[in-house]
Design an enzyme around this catalytic site. Structure first.
Site, PDB file in Angstrom:
ATOM      1  N   ASP A   1      53.444  15.102 -12.816  1.00 28.97           N
ATOM      2  CA  ASP A   1      53.110  14.204 -14.022  1.00 28.97           C
ATOM      3  C   ASP A   1      52.860  15.025 -15.169  1.00 28.97           C
ATOM      4  O   ASP A   1      52.008  14.849 -15.910  1.00 28.97           O
ATOM      5  CB  ASP A   1      52.090  13.157 -13.797  1.00 28.97           C
ATOM      6  CG  ASP A   1      52.301  12.207 -15.165  1.00 28.97           C
ATOM      7  OD1 ASP A   1      53.455  11.922 -15.582  1.00 28.97           O
ATOM      8  OD2 ASP A   1      51.150  11.602 -15.053  1.00 28.97           O
TER       9      ASP A   1
ATOM     10  N   GLY B   1      39.050   7.913 -23.422  1.00 28.02           N
ATOM     11  CA  GLY B   1      40.386   7.388 -23.267  1.00 28.02           C
ATOM     12  C   GLY B   1      40.711   6.487 -21.933  1.00 28.02           C
ATOM     13  O   GLY B   1      39.789   6.568 -21.169  1.00 28.02           O
TER      14      GLY B   1
END
Lengths: 191, 989
Positions: free
Chosen positions: B246, B130
């Site tokens: 995050d 990814g």
């Protein structure tokens, strides 16, 4: 919807009964259903929700088919048609966007009810579609295998069932097609 | 190419695929059979096949998904305002290893590196997993270790920035230390062709974002499981000082076994410094208000993000729906999230509460740690999970341990209360018979005895009013040892309880100066300060007020006494005449001993009947000019021959003592305690104490360094110890009416009070973390108590059970003391310490505080000791046996006739074990406290006795403890309600 369901189930039963033309009646139904589902999601869900094709296909299946009456083979047939529908949606959409771009610059990209494709990937979709067409001319079944595997998310077993060939054949087709398409998409044509 | 050629190509190609690479070329050449078109075609395809599946992935499931999700649906371009990128396609770490992940781009996009590339001489790229705002992630083989790993290449723009790189390295350095089953491990960083990469654990699974997309929302049970694992993983990182910064569904991987792995720890941190990039790269949908506002990020920012993830997981909906960055800034800063129960009506209210607390706008209102979040989630045993993951739960988590730890049902509480009250009644009724003190001192209170002492002194000619005086009950320890060693049979008890010769006496001392004790304990002392000043008088009376001993340091000058005139031994022929046989030159008249002997309760007739005059043998401690001695026995104790010696100076008695066959009348209580204990007890106690002291100091230091120790708890307990110790000193110590001298006494007392406080602090810091880790169930209510949750039902429940057991042990001890007497066997003697304590408390109920202190102290010791034994011996049963052996060895009497003591102490040890294991430290402390109150105070059902105030205070204290814990254990529930009776209360699922 109930009518759709009845109709769909009947069609699947007809396919199983050997009526190959019935499959053609299936496609528009599935196509419409995908679009409806996608529109529904776009309205209901968060903007950044990415539609999951497998989920979409599964959901369409749930909605369209009476599972108590359709067996495993029926399911494979349905998915085979769904894969075709999905491919068509993606390609149509990519084409229309390409047209839009050429025509009116960036401005506002039409929001398709089914999928809004990332602009830089339209070429990829179209290239794959083109390569598949090319492959189909050489070997129809092989292209079908790719379509089912790639756009429908079917397993080798399911593909074999849907096409009525052996598992080994599907595996061979798949391996060869992948190599062939890869080379095709890279643009490395032998001299 | 003809169709025939095509078929041939396919056939050769498939055949060649089966062969190893080195044999393929030969096969192709041979099979092509001179057809160059076919050969070239097959070779080209094989080359494509062998280079990996970079273009079209060979995924068994849903290969199309990559295409669709690659396409990614978003509305941004259709809307006005700043574009918001698809969070999932931009997430860097949430894409590891699964075709279903949002940003998988296996199709037509080989990434920067093609499959087969060997990176840094060690990692062979397998495929691109990814890409996102934080770079590209590849699956790769670690060639050296033959393992699959994930490689993340960072965006080029960062690789050039040395400042950023430095921060990045720092972050990875810390993140590497985080080792937790729920955290994706970071292995190393490296550089390849000018690109920075991180190698990390490869996880074969799906991320939460994709899972949620796929299945809508996660089932309740599964969601709870995932939530807890998330908390544990985050906690492990927070422990090391790593913030995630995050956290979002895409960064939560769930592998095939359902194990949760949090990826991308701290990696956002360096980016965070470059705010613009951060916001563009990050996902405003999953950012805390303070993060969006560019303020400092703390643990509670991660808690907020955790709340967002939980919200989405439980409801299947994101907390806020915005489209632009500006939308999200406003939503996170101002909008209240919709209650999860609106979407999912049957959501567990606890879950909803926790999620909404995490989503508080003000960080201070959020749970202070992720473990607190986990603790607030229902179901399962968080403690066990934390311990299983090899961590020490924080005191906060222990205190908040799941819902399974709440109080009793009201009916149970009532049952326990009634049982405790019944035991209390028995204990109070039996106490006067079972305990020695009640029978000994009931005649005269200290005030009366003090007055008696003064009137004796005035009879003897000491009329000057003293500047300072003091007096208290004490025991003749030597006599105790004598009875213990020399007397057997059921009547030995009487030897101790009778007034004379007896165990208990009252001492009185006075001085023309202020009495300034040298010792700093909060006690009045008979021998401190010593009789050093002229005019000081010490005397002992028996409980009936008869003189036992007298020491006077005479005042005045001795210059008029010629040195040659040594005092002549006065062997009186008759006490009635009181005359010495040879009157001293300075003593005109014969010495009259009558008042002295009368003060001792010996009138002349009795003296003649029971005693005979004899030669004085014992030198008086001060100069005397006439002496007298008698031998005989008291009428009430015909067996014990005693010797009475007396001396006088200038016609005033200055010395009087009764000497029995016991060793030494000056044996101190400490010495006697040791003597009565026996070597074995002493050895066991000393060894245990020494070991604990050594180990404790070392561990305390280590725990303090590592921050594992519960400093707040330790400090609170130390403060309690200090406060109680100080109160005891104020109430019990001898004070003087002089500011400076009193200040000196105060300073000394501070010393002796602070030392044990420091010890408690050290030991608590040293050992409590081990309890918390090895056996946290024992300190759940304790943690709640010391964190100020007095009225917690669990605290009440534990204290109630503890109180019941405490009173039961008192009854047991009473049975132990009484049974041999009922059986006419040699009566066991009560513990010296217990007698002394009871004598103190008879006239001073500051003993409540010493009881509380010893309850705290011994409760902690018991728990710490048992935990250590458990850790060392590993097995519960072994530890229990070892505990019982040590407990009995340290507390039971070591005389041959003490079988009852062994039996009782074993039962008590078992009760303690049960109490500790089942109800924990609070119960043990309540148990010891109730026991101490009933054993340290002279309890009696006769409220007319002079010490009945103390007795009532003790009984009321026990009742107060029972009542308060009963009330607390109800936790506001009605005692009887119809529903309660009909169906047992079950916690919500």
């Amino acid at each position: 919807m109930a009518d759709n369901k009845e109709q769909m189930t009947q069609i699947l039963e007809q396919i199983k009964g050997g009526d190959q033309k019935a499959a053609d009646k299936l496609l528009p139904l599935v196509y419409d259903e995908f679009r409806a589902l996608a529109r529904h999601y776009l309205n209901q869900e968060r903007p950044n929700h990415t539609l999951q094709p497998t989920a979409l296909v599964n959901e369409a299946y749930m909605k369209l088919v009476d599972q108590t009456r359709v067996d495993w083979q029926g399911r494979s047939h349905f998915f085979a048609v769904a894969a075709q529908a999905m491919r068509r949606i993606l390609v149509d959409h990519a084409r229309s966007r390409q047209r839009d771009k050429r025509g009116g610059g960036r401005a506002r990209v039409a929001l398709d009810e089914a999928v809004a494709l990332a602009p830089e990937k339209d070429e990829d979709v179209l290239a794959l579609d083109e390569a598949l067409e090319k492959l189909a001319k050489l070997d129809e079944r092989q292209a079908k295998v790719v379509e089912l595997r790639f756009f429908g998310g079917l397993s080798v077993d399911e593909v074999a069932e849907a096409l009525g060939v052996s598992k080994r054949t599907v595996e061979g087709d798949w391996t060869f097609a992948r190599a062939w398409l890869s080379r095709e998409l890279r643009g490395i044509e032998p001299g | 190419m003809t169709s025939e050629q095509y078929n041939k190509v396919k056939e050769i190609f498939l055949a060649a695929c089966e062969k190893p690479r080195e044999e393929q070329a030969a096969l192709v050449t041979q099979s092509a059979d001179g057809d160059e078109t076919v050969r070239l075609e097959v070779e080209g395809l094989l080359a494509e096949h062998n280079r990996g599946q970079a273009v079209i992935p060979d995924e068994p499931h849903s290969p199309m998904s990559s295409l669709l999700s690659r396409a990614g649906i978003h509305l941004s371009q259709a809307e006005q305002g700043e574009p918001v990128n698809n969070p999932d396609s931009l997430s860097a770490g949430g894409v590891l290893g699964d075709a279903d992940t949002g940003s998988r781009s296996g199709f037509v996009d080989p990434g920067r590196f093609t499959a087969g590339t060997v990176v840094a001489g060690r990692y062979r790229i397998i495929e691109l997993l990814g890409r996102g705002g934080m770079g590209e992630v590849y699956r790769a083989d670690d060639i050296k270790l033959d393992q699959t790993i994930a490689l993340k290449f960072l965006p080029r723009m960062f690789s050039q920035d040395t400042k950023w790189l430095e921060r990045f390295h720092n972050e990875v350095r810390i993140a590497r230390q985080v080792s937790h089953p729920n955290v994706c491990r970071v292995f190393d960083i490296g550089e390849f062709e000018g690109e920075q990469f991180i190698s990390m654990e490869y996880i074969d699974g799906e991320n939460l974002a994709s899972l949620l997309r796929r299945i809508g929302r996660v089932s309740y049970d599964k969601a709870i499981q995932i939530a807890k694992q998330l908390c544990l993983g985050l906690a492990a990182a927070h422990d090391k000082g790593v913030l995630h910064r995050d956290l979002k569904p895409a960064n939560v991987m769930i592998d095939g076994r359902g194990q949760v792995r949090i990826t991308d720890f701290g990696l956002a941190a360096p980016v965070d410094q470059i705010r613009k990039e951060a916001l563009r790269a990050g996902t405003p949908a999953y950012m805390s208000p303070e993060q969006l506002a560019g303020k400092a990020i703390t643990v509670r920012s991660d808690v907020y993000c955790l709340g967002l993830v939980l919200y989405e997981m439980f409801t299947g909906k994101p907390t806020f729906k915005g489209e632009t960055l500006r939308d999200y800034m406003k939503l996170h800063a101002e909008s209240l999230p919709e209650a999860p129960s609106i979407t999912v009506s049957d959501i567990n209210p606890d879950v909803e509460r926790v999620i909404l607390r995490c989503l508080e706008k003000d960080p201070r209102n959020r749970p202070s740690s992720v473990l607190a979040v986990a603790a607030g989630l229902p179901g399962g045993n968080l403690l066990k999970e934390i311990i299983a993951s090899g961590k020490t739960p924080s005191p906060e988590v222990v205190a908040a341990a799941g819902e399974s730890y709440t109080g009793f049902r009201p009916a149970h509480s009532l049952l326990f209360l009634l049982a405790a009250l019944a035991c209390l009644v028995v204990a109070v009724l039996v106490a006067p018979n079972a305990f020695l003190v009640q029978q000994t001192i009931q005649e005269k209170p200290p005030a009366v005895l003090t007055d008696k002492a003064r009137s004796i002194l005035s009879d003897l000619g000491y009329t000057a009013p003293p500047r300072d005086w003091n007096g208290a009950f004490a025991i003749n320890a030597a006599y105790y040892v004598y009875v213990q060693d020399k007397q057997t049979g059921p009547d030995r008890w009487e030897s101790l309880t009778r007034p004379r010769p007896g165990l208990v006496y009252f001492w009185y001392r006075q001085s023309p100066e202020l009495l300034m004790p040298f010792r700093s304990e909060a006690m009045a002392f008979e021998d401190d300060p010593p009789i050093s000043r002229p005019g000081m008088i010490n005397m002992r009376l028996d409980p009936l007020g008869r003189l036992i001993s007298l020491h006077v340091r005479p005042e005045g000058e001795t210059a008029d006494i010629p040195l040659s005139d040594t005092p002549v031994t006065a062997a009186a022929t008759s006490t009635q005449s009181g005359a010495g046989s040879q009157p001293s030159p300075t003593q005109p008249g014969p010495m009259d001993w009558t008042p002295l002997f009368s003060a001792a309760g010996l009138d002349p007739a009795e003296c003649q009947k029971y005693f005979t005059l004899t030669e004085p043998r014992h030198l008086p401690p001060v100069y005397a000019d006439s002496r007298i001695a008698m031998e005989g026995h008291f009428p009430e104790a015909p067996k014990e021959t005693v010797r009475i010696e007396a001396a006088a100076y200038h016609g005033k008695p200055i010395y009087f003592t009764i000497i029995g066959p016991w060793r030494d009348s000056q044996l101190s209580v400490e010495q006697a305690t040791i003597l009565s204990m026996g070597t074995a007890n002493l050895l066991v106690q000393t060894v245990v104490t020494m070991l604990l002291l050594l180990a404790g100091s070392y561990l305390a230091w280590r725990n303090y360094q590592s921050g594992r120790g519960d400093r707040i708890g330790a400090t609170r307990i130390s403060i309690a110890f200090f406060a109680f110790g100080f109160i005891v000193w104020v109430l019990r110590a001898h004070h003087v009416p002089d500011v400076i001298l009193e200040f000196i006494l105060f300073s000394r007392a501070m010393g002796s009070t602070l030392f044990p406080v420091a010890l408690v602090w050290i030991f608590y810091l040293a050992l409590e973390p081990y309890v918390r880790r090895a056996w946290p169930e024992t300190i759940i209510s304790w943690s709640r108590l010391i964190s100020g949750q007095w009225s917690d039902p669990l605290v009440g429940r534990d204290a109630l059970v503890g109180g019941l057991v405490g009173i039961t042990t008192v009854v047991l001890t009473q049975i132990e003391l009484l049974t041999p007497r009922w059986l006419s066997q040699s009566a066991p003697l009560p513990n010296v310490g217990a007698i002394v304590a009871m004598l103190h408390s008879a006239s001073n109920f500051s003993t409540i505080f010493t009881s509380a202190l010893s309850a705290l102290y011994f409760g902690l010791i018991l728990l710490l000791f048992l935990t250590l034994v458990r850790i060392i011996l590993q097995r519960k049963i072994l530890a229990a046996v070892a505990f019982i052996i040590v407990f009995v060895a340290a507390t039971a009497r070591w005389t041959p006739d003490s079988y009852m003591s062994w039996l009782t102490q074993t039962v008590i040890a078992l009760l303690f074990l049960l109490l500790l294991g089942r109800y924990g430290l609070v119960a043990v402390i309540a148990c010891i406290l109730c026991r101490a109150l009933l054993v340290d105070f002279p309890i009696s059902p006769d409220f007319n006795l002079w010490f009945s105030t103390s007795s009532i205070v003790a009984i009321l204290s026990v009742l107060a403890i029972l009542g308060a814990s009963f009330y607390t254990s109800l936790g506001g529930r009605p005692l009887f309600s119809l529903g309660e009776l009909e169906s047992p209360r079950t916690p919500p699922p």
